[in-house]
Write a protein that holds these residues in place. Structure first.
Motif, PDB file in Angstrom:
ATOM      1  N   ASN A 226      27.000 -25.217   9.887  1.00  0.00           N
ATOM      2  CA  ASN A 226      26.543 -26.587   9.870  1.00  0.00           C
ATOM      3  C   ASN A 226      24.941 -26.611  10.920  1.00  0.00           C
ATOM      4  O   ASN A 226      24.509 -27.490  10.787  1.00  0.00           O
ATOM      5  CB  ASN A 226      27.425 -27.530  10.447  1.00  0.00           C
ATOM      6  CG  ASN A 226      28.436 -28.039   9.519  1.00  0.00           C
ATOM      7  OD1 ASN A 226      28.330 -28.074   8.306  1.00  0.00           O
ATOM      8  ND2 ASN A 226      29.701 -28.104   9.987  1.00  0.00           N
ATOM      9  N   ARG A 228      23.810 -22.896  12.677  1.00  0.00           N
ATOM     10  CA  ARG A 228      23.126 -21.683  12.917  1.00  0.00           C
ATOM     11  C   ARG A 228      24.226 -20.397  12.548  1.00  0.00           C
ATOM     12  O   ARG A 228      25.341 -20.476  13.010  1.00  0.00           O
ATOM     13  CB  ARG A 228      22.568 -21.579  14.118  1.00  0.00           C
ATOM     14  CG  ARG A 228      21.926 -20.421  14.626  1.00  0.00           C
ATOM     15  CD  ARG A 228      21.193 -20.653  15.876  1.00  0.00           C
ATOM     16  NE  ARG A 228      21.655 -19.565  16.778  1.00  0.00           N
ATOM     17  CZ  ARG A 228      20.554 -18.602  17.500  1.00  0.00           C
ATOM     18  NH1 ARG A 228      19.154 -19.009  17.349  1.00  0.00           N
ATOM     19  NH2 ARG A 228      21.029 -17.816  18.156  1.00  0.00           N
ATOM     20  N   THR A 272      19.230 -20.391  10.023  1.00  0.00           N
ATOM     21  CA  THR A 272      19.295 -21.784  10.750  1.00  0.00           C
ATOM     22  C   THR A 272      19.420 -22.783   9.491  1.00  0.00           C
ATOM     23  O   THR A 272      18.532 -22.837   8.452  1.00  0.00           O
ATOM     24  CB  THR A 272      18.046 -22.199  11.572  1.00  0.00           C
ATOM     25  OG1 THR A 272      17.879 -21.251  12.531  1.00  0.00           O
ATOM     26  CG2 THR A 272      18.096 -23.545  12.166  1.00  0.00           C
ATOM     27  N   ARG A 273      20.184 -23.850   9.940  1.00  0.00           N
ATOM     28  CA  ARG A 273      20.394 -24.881   8.522  1.00  0.00           C
ATOM     29  C   ARG A 273      19.366 -25.961   8.933  1.00  0.00           C
ATOM     30  O   ARG A 273      19.484 -26.458   9.906  1.00  0.00           O
ATOM     31  CB  ARG A 273      21.917 -25.266   8.453  1.00  0.00           C
ATOM     32  CG  ARG A 273      21.980 -26.252   7.326  1.00  0.00           C
ATOM     33  CD  ARG A 273      23.484 -27.188   7.340  1.00  0.00           C
ATOM     34  NE  ARG A 273      23.528 -28.077   6.483  1.00  0.00           N
ATOM     35  CZ  ARG A 273      24.260 -28.763   6.049  1.00  0.00           C
ATOM     36  NH1 ARG A 273      25.264 -28.878   6.787  1.00  0.00           N
ATOM     37  NH2 ARG A 273      24.431 -29.767   5.281  1.00  0.00           N
ATOM     38  N   LYS A 275      18.637 -29.769   7.404  1.00  0.00           N
ATOM     39  CA  LYS A 275      19.416 -30.813   6.820  1.00  0.00           C
ATOM     40  C   LYS A 275      18.280 -31.368   5.561  1.00  0.00           C
ATOM     41  O   LYS A 275      18.663 -31.864   4.572  1.00  0.00           O
ATOM     42  CB  LYS A 275      20.142 -31.681   7.355  1.00  0.00           C
ATOM     43  CG  LYS A 275      20.994 -31.050   8.417  1.00  0.00           C
ATOM     44  CD  LYS A 275      21.923 -32.165   8.972  1.00  0.00           C
ATOM     45  CE  LYS A 275      23.084 -31.586   9.983  1.00  0.00           C
ATOM     46  NZ  LYS A 275      23.693 -32.497  10.656  1.00  0.00           N
ATOM     47  N   TYR A 280      11.977 -27.998   6.746  1.00  0.00           N
ATOM     48  CA  TYR A 280      12.128 -26.666   6.506  1.00  0.00           C
ATOM     49  C   TYR A 280      10.938 -26.099   5.926  1.00  0.00           C
ATOM     50  O   TYR A 280      10.413 -25.159   6.384  1.00  0.00           O
ATOM     51  CB  TYR A 280      13.647 -26.553   5.547  1.00  0.00           C
ATOM     52  CG  TYR A 280      13.497 -25.102   4.867  1.00  0.00           C
ATOM     53  CD1 TYR A 280      13.950 -24.170   5.628  1.00  0.00           C
ATOM     54  CD2 TYR A 280      13.071 -25.036   3.585  1.00  0.00           C
ATOM     55  CE1 TYR A 280      14.140 -22.896   5.024  1.00  0.00           C
ATOM     56  CE2 TYR A 280      13.448 -23.646   3.006  1.00  0.00           C
ATOM     57  CZ  TYR A 280      13.847 -22.464   3.752  1.00  0.00           C
ATOM     58  OH  TYR A 280      13.813 -21.355   3.290  1.00  0.00           O
TER      59      TYR A 280
END
Length: 647
Positions: A226, A228, A272-273, A275, A280
């Motif tokens: 959720n 890293r 890395t996520r 959301k 991003y």
């Protein structure tokens, strides 16, 4: 085994093995047969692994001064204070052995593993079904661990410390591809026992799938999907040379610059996520991510499509020296006609003409343009480009749906499709016998209001033939159940290759694989005796002219019968910065990080250049504040002077 990083078509090469194994064929009495024997009772693969390969540091291998395992008999109380592998003070390692591979093959039959590959492999690996039955009745030890070393398996045996043997029923030349997949990765018994201890999953993720153990270049040191995930260099990795050869053009592209150098080249990889897609994307443009996919929101900013359909980078991307990488995925997306349906299914001429007409009417080129940003190749058959059996150019088009004009395939005009509809008994979209309009039903999943444009587009395609299309939207589980029971008429599905062999796509039409009848992968439930007989021959043949000729005939049958409207093969687009080196799409390999390089100095330079502090807004704000305050200050001073004169 692994796939060669650079060569195409995809080619297997050794990883931990000393060579790619060649099968030895045996008759029912165990006598060797020549390699070209048409029939064989068994195939035997003997795999030799290189000595000296070590596992990553892991608590499962840790031993005390007396050689006893430190963490194989932990109480729940001791485990309660452990949340990650870093909480274990000691680690250890040991050498990779042939027994680790045999242990993993046995795990395919473990009742608690629920391997998705068990059903297929139980048809081939000798004794795997019997082992599964034995393990279902076996009792684990007092700590819940089932030691698979105690249970023999005829189809997977240790020959010596560095050699193991796999025995299969019949011929299955595609089996070598499975040896490059994680299902056949080695499993040390120590790790199985370590993770089987009670308490390891009590409100935590101390499990094998969360913290795998291996011998590769990287080890997973942080796992929070959720937020890293972190891979760090395995200090025990033996090293591996970068390839010396590839495809034509690879050397000119700089992909052989590191030939012979020891891999991996990167010490740490951080995932890395994000959301939201916009933050991003902005971070990628700022240089904080090395590579990026392209979402629909940012596609026009990154890519422009030329008159010839070729994708090129926009000027903004070129100014940042961003590179574009594209590759056709070994997968397909299609519209299926349920062969069991009385209207669109079956071998009748009436149903066949209807399927062919719909195949012409559904304009996949338009679909790709509207809903996939041009990222796809219209399908001419089930086999994607890049696999043996795929035909290029005029000889590779589907003549039922396309004509070859000016050096490219052109979809037949809709008028051509209306004729077979009338021939099927539905002139102008009405049943010639009853006068009732033809209504077809499309089963699909309901993902919300965002799907409306796509569903309306589907209706529009069928309306070209005056056919009414009713959408039956449902949730994914119900959709799958309808396909399993054969209670569908039309539906869309896709398929990703397990391995780069045409058999992995051609079996999707094999009659005995019918989803409704045997729960196989033939979701359309297609059946054709000639096709099935050809498949039986093709699946066990090596690549060559004879196999190609049989595949050509099979594809011809499919184009004529049209159990699918062959949709498209997706085309993957990715962007990467100039400091990321040795980038070449490989849609089969899952271990490509070790080949990549990063010029950290260039990355830092570009980050500073692209993210310089912008100070003029502060100055402008200061001037605006000064301008706003000045009248008040002047007024105040005037009042003060007036009061002083009055006094």
């Amino acid at each position: 085994l692994q796939y060669h990083y650079l060569k195409r078509p995809y080619t297997l090469v050794p990883l931990t093995a000393t060579a790619v194994p060649e099968p030895v064929y045996l008759d029912a009495e165990g006598r060797p047969l020549p390699g070209d024997a048409p029939e064989a009772a068994f195939s035997v693969y003997e795999i030799n692994i290189r000595p000296g390969i070590l596992y990553q540091p892991h608590p499962a291998f840790a031993q005390d001064e007396q050689g006893r395992y430190r963490y194989h008999a932990l109480s729940r109380e001791e485990i309660a204070s452990k949340w990650t592998l870093a909480d274990f003070a000691h680690t250890g390692t040991r050498e990779l052995t042939a027994e680790d591979y045999v242990y993993q093959i046995k795990r395919l039959a473990h009742p608690r593993v629920h391997s998705p590959l068990y059903g297929l492999m139980s048809q081939y690996i000798v004794g795997l079904q019997e082992l599964a039955a034995t393990l279902r009745e076996a009792r684990p030890d007092e700590r819940g661990w089932l030691d698979l070393r105690r249970y023999p398996l005829e189809g997977a045996q240790v020959v010596d410390r560095y050699t193991y043997r796999i025995k299969l029923k019949g011929r299955y030349p595609q089996f070598a591809y499975w040896l490059a997949m994680h299902f056949f990765a080695p499993m040390p018994w120590e790790a199985d026992r370590f993770y089987s201890q009670p308490g390891m999953t009590d409100g935590k993720n101390l499990t094998l799938d969360w913290y795998p153990v291996g011998t590769g270049p990287y080890m997973l040191t942080e796992n929070n999907p959720n937020a890293r995930m972190v891979l760090e260099r395995n200090p025990n990795f033996r090293g591996e040379p970068y390839p010396h050869e590839g495809e034509p053009g690879d050397e000119e592209a700089g992909l052989l610059r590191d030939a012979g150098r020891r891999m991996p080249f990167i010490d740490k990889v951080v995932f890395t996520r994000e959301k939201e897609s916009i933050p991003y994307w902005n971070k990628f443009l700022q240089g904080y991510y090395d590579a990026s996919g392209i979402s629909s929101d940012s596609f026009d900013q990154a890519v422009q499509i030329g008159p010839d359909g070729e994708a090129t980078l926009t000027q903004e991307m070129l100014e940042r020296d961003i590179r574009l990488s594209t590759a056709v995925a070994p997968s397909t997306f299609y519209l299926a006609f349920n062969w069991l349906d009385p209207v669109v299914g079956g071998p009748s001429e009436r149903a066949r003409k209807l399927r062919q007409a719909i195949s012409i009417a559904v304009d996949w080129e338009e679909f790709i343009s509207i809903f996939a940003n041009g990222r796809g190749i219209p399908g001419q058959g089930p086999i994607p480009p890049g696999l043996f059996g795929f035909r290029e150019g005029a000889e590779g088009i589907n003549p039922v749906v396309y004509d070859w004009q000016d050096g490219k395939p052109v979809r037949k005009p809709i008028g051509v499709a209306r004729s077979p509809v009338a021939g099927a008994g539905y002139p102008d979209g009405r049943d010639a016998r009853t006068g009732q309009p033809l209504v077809l039903y499309l089963d699909t999943t309901d993902r919300g209001p965002g799907d409306k444009a796509r569903l309306d587009w589907y209706r529009k395609q069928f309306a070209k033939l005056n056919i009414q299309l009713e959408i039956r939207a449902t949730d994914w589980n119900r959709f799958q159940e309808k396909i399993r029971s054969g209670n569908t008429q039309l539906f869309f599905l896709g398929w990703n290759a397990d391995y780069p062999d045409p058999e992995n796509f051609l079996f999707l039409f094999y009659g005995p694989q019918s989803r409704a009848k045997t729960q196989g992968e033939n979701a359309a439930n297609y059946s054709n005796p000639e096709y099935d007989a050809l498949f039986q021959r093709v699946k066990a043949m090596p690549n060559g002219p004879e196999r190609q000729a049989l595949i050509d005939r099979m594809v011809e049958i499919l184009r004529h019968d049209a159990p699918w409207s062959f949709g498209f093969h997706p085309k993957d687009y990715s962007l990467y910065h100039a400091w990321l080196g040795n980038v070449k799409p490989n849609k089969m390999a899952r271990n490509t990080l070790k080949y990549r390089t990063v010029d950290a100095a260039l990355r830092e330079q570009k980050r500073k250049e692209w993210n310089r502090p912008v100070r003029w807004p502060l100055a402008a704000l200061a001037l605006a504040l000064a301008a706003a305050i000045a009248p008040a200050v002047i007024g105040y001073r005037r009042r003060e002077r007036a009061m002083a004169r009055g006094a």
